[in-house]
Design an enzyme around this catalytic site. Structure first.
Site, PDB file in Angstrom:
ATOM      1  N   GLU A   1     -10.920   0.048  -4.440  1.00  0.00           N
ATOM      2  CA  GLU A   1      -9.835  -0.734  -3.858  1.00  0.00           C
ATOM      3  C   GLU A   1     -10.296  -2.134  -3.479  1.00  0.00           C
ATOM      4  O   GLU A   1     -11.353  -2.303  -2.852  1.00  0.00           O
ATOM      5  CB  GLU A   1      -9.271  -0.010  -2.624  1.00  0.00           C
ATOM      6  CG  GLU A   1      -7.959  -0.580  -2.155  1.00  0.00           C
ATOM      7  CD  GLU A   1      -7.241   0.343  -1.181  1.00  0.00           C
ATOM      8  OE1 GLU A   1      -6.381  -0.161  -0.453  1.00  0.00           O
ATOM      9  OE2 GLU A   1      -7.528   1.559  -1.165  1.00  0.00           O
TER      10      GLU A   1
ATOM     11  N   HIS B   1      -3.532  -4.044 -10.467  1.00  0.00           N
ATOM     12  CA  HIS B   1      -4.349  -2.875 -10.792  1.00  0.00           C
ATOM     13  C   HIS B   1      -4.916  -3.010 -12.193  1.00  0.00           C
ATOM     14  O   HIS B   1      -4.217  -3.399 -13.130  1.00  0.00           O
ATOM     15  CB  HIS B   1      -3.525  -1.587 -10.705  1.00  0.00           C
ATOM     16  CG  HIS B   1      -3.120  -1.252  -9.311  1.00  0.00           C
ATOM     17  ND1 HIS B   1      -3.896  -0.492  -8.478  1.00  0.00           N
ATOM     18  CD2 HIS B   1      -2.025  -1.617  -8.595  1.00  0.00           C
ATOM     19  CE1 HIS B   1      -3.292  -0.393  -7.296  1.00  0.00           C
ATOM     20  NE2 HIS B   1      -2.159  -1.066  -7.357  1.00  0.00           N
TER      21      HIS B   1
ATOM     22  N   CYS C   1      -5.127   6.058  -3.536  1.00  0.00           N
ATOM     23  CA  CYS C   1      -4.370   4.803  -3.558  1.00  0.00           C
ATOM     24  C   CYS C   1      -2.999   5.098  -4.149  1.00  0.00           C
ATOM     25  O   CYS C   1      -2.897   5.505  -5.313  1.00  0.00           O
ATOM     26  CB  CYS C   1      -5.099   3.742  -4.384  1.00  0.00           C
ATOM     27  SG  CYS C   1      -4.200   2.181  -4.505  1.00  0.00           S
TER      28      CYS C   1
ATOM     29  N   GLY D   1      -1.993   2.594  -6.806  1.00  0.00           N
ATOM     30  CA  GLY D   1      -2.869   2.861  -7.937  1.00  0.00           C
ATOM     31  C   GLY D   1      -2.409   4.058  -8.743  1.00  0.00           C
ATOM     32  O   GLY D   1      -2.446   4.045  -9.982  1.00  0.00           O
TER      33      GLY D   1
ATOM     34  N   CYS E   1       0.855  -1.190   0.000  1.00  0.00           N
ATOM     35  CA  CYS E   1       0.000   0.000   0.000  1.00  0.00           C
ATOM     36  C   CYS E   1       0.889   1.236   0.000  1.00  0.00           C
ATOM     37  O   CYS E   1       1.656   1.454   0.935  1.00  0.00           O
ATOM     38  CB  CYS E   1      -0.929   0.004   1.208  1.00  0.00           C
ATOM     39  SG  CYS E   1      -1.957   1.488   1.302  1.00  0.00           S
TER      40      CYS E   1
END
Length: 288
Positions: free
Chosen positions: A216, A166, A225, A228, A74
């Site tokens: 998410e 992703h 994100c 992301g 993350c």
């Protein structure tokens, strides 16, 4: 009672504990995480972040989504962890390695007038091979503007892994009016993504700016994100929409991402401590 701090990176919020998840019985960890992250009956957060040193002395970060699932990485959380470690005096250098399930990442705290104003993270190299994302495509192939079927409709997607998967959609309309809550869960659980996927909906403003909404994996729509944003920069460059240096405008704020000539992706953005506290847990929930 367990000590914790509450953090957010552009509104993507986390409960941070100096604790190894191994201290919690494996069969209880999902329930523990869900209870802590519950926004009405717990502290509240998109995820719970564990920070600890392993038996070799390396700093480790593991994160669990609010539903108890564990993603590999993350980007917003690692910025928060880096600032936490530096401001608490747990590390002395402004740049240091952190072990994650997606490998070693190297954040650098940026200091101005004695204050940490941002954190820049070397997120490593993007993963583009379909089987490593993972995506059920031809082995060794890349997923760039690939047509897939969703609910009987054909859409174009680009897939990138930044240690976690992703799925990126470049749309021709305003992203703030796009039906993210319909298409997001459909793509998250699409059969072509065997480990499920995060989903980014991207409105290209110019070659160096995008507006993005994020669905998410294991959480739902979030305000930001980090991985992301990195995936969007890479995917946009691969599709010919973007230059390698991109300002990513998310619902919770702005990140700056650069896909460097060394193939590493660099993400820069804020990390904010919200408050500190202690939470009560049942004795069975945490091991000794």
């Amino acid at each position: 009672m367990l000590n914790f701090t509450k953090w957010h990176g552009l509104g993507n919020d986390f409960v941070l504990m100096e604790l190894s998840p191994d201290a919690i019985p494996q069969e209880k960890i999902a329930g523990f995480v869900h209870r802590v992250c519950h926004r009405h009956f717990g502290v509240g957060g998109d995820g719970l972040v564990f920070v600890y040193c392993d038996d070799k002395g390396f700093i480790n970060m593991r994160i669990f989504n609010a539903d108890g699932t564990e993603p590999e990485m993350c980007g917003n959380a690692i910025r928060c962890v880096a600032k936490y470690l530096y401001t608490k005096g747990l590390v002395k250098d402004t740049s240091f390695p952190i072990q994650t399930k997606a490998g070693i990442k190297v954040p650098e705290v940026i200091i101005k007038d004695g204050e940490v104003t941002a954190v820049k993270v070397d997120m490593g190299e993007p993963i583009l091979e379909s089987e490593q994302i993972p995506f059920k495509g031809e082995r060794g192939s890349k997923v760039i503007d690939q047509e897939i079927q969703v609910d009987g409709k054909k859409i174009l997607i680009t897939a990138v892994s930044m240690g976690n998967p992703h799925c990126i959609l470049f749309i021709d309309e305003r992203v703030d009016q796009f039906p993210v809550h319909i298409l997001g869960p459909q793509l998250e659980c699409h059969r072509l993504f065997p480990a499920k996927t995060n989903v980014e909906f991207v409105e290209v403003l110019d070659r160096n700016r995008v507006s993005v909404r994020v669905w998410e994996r294991g959480v739902g729509e979030t305000l930001a994100c980090g991985t992301g944003a990195c995936a969007v920069a890479v995917g946009g460059s691969l599709c010919g929409h973007l230059d390698p240096s991109v300002e990513v405008n998310l619902s919770g704020g702005r990140l700056y991402v650069e896909w460097g000539s060394n193939n590493h992706v660099y993400m820069t953005g804020p990390a904010v401590e919200v408050f500190q506290g202690r939470c009560r847990v049942e004795r069975w929930e945490v091991g000794s």
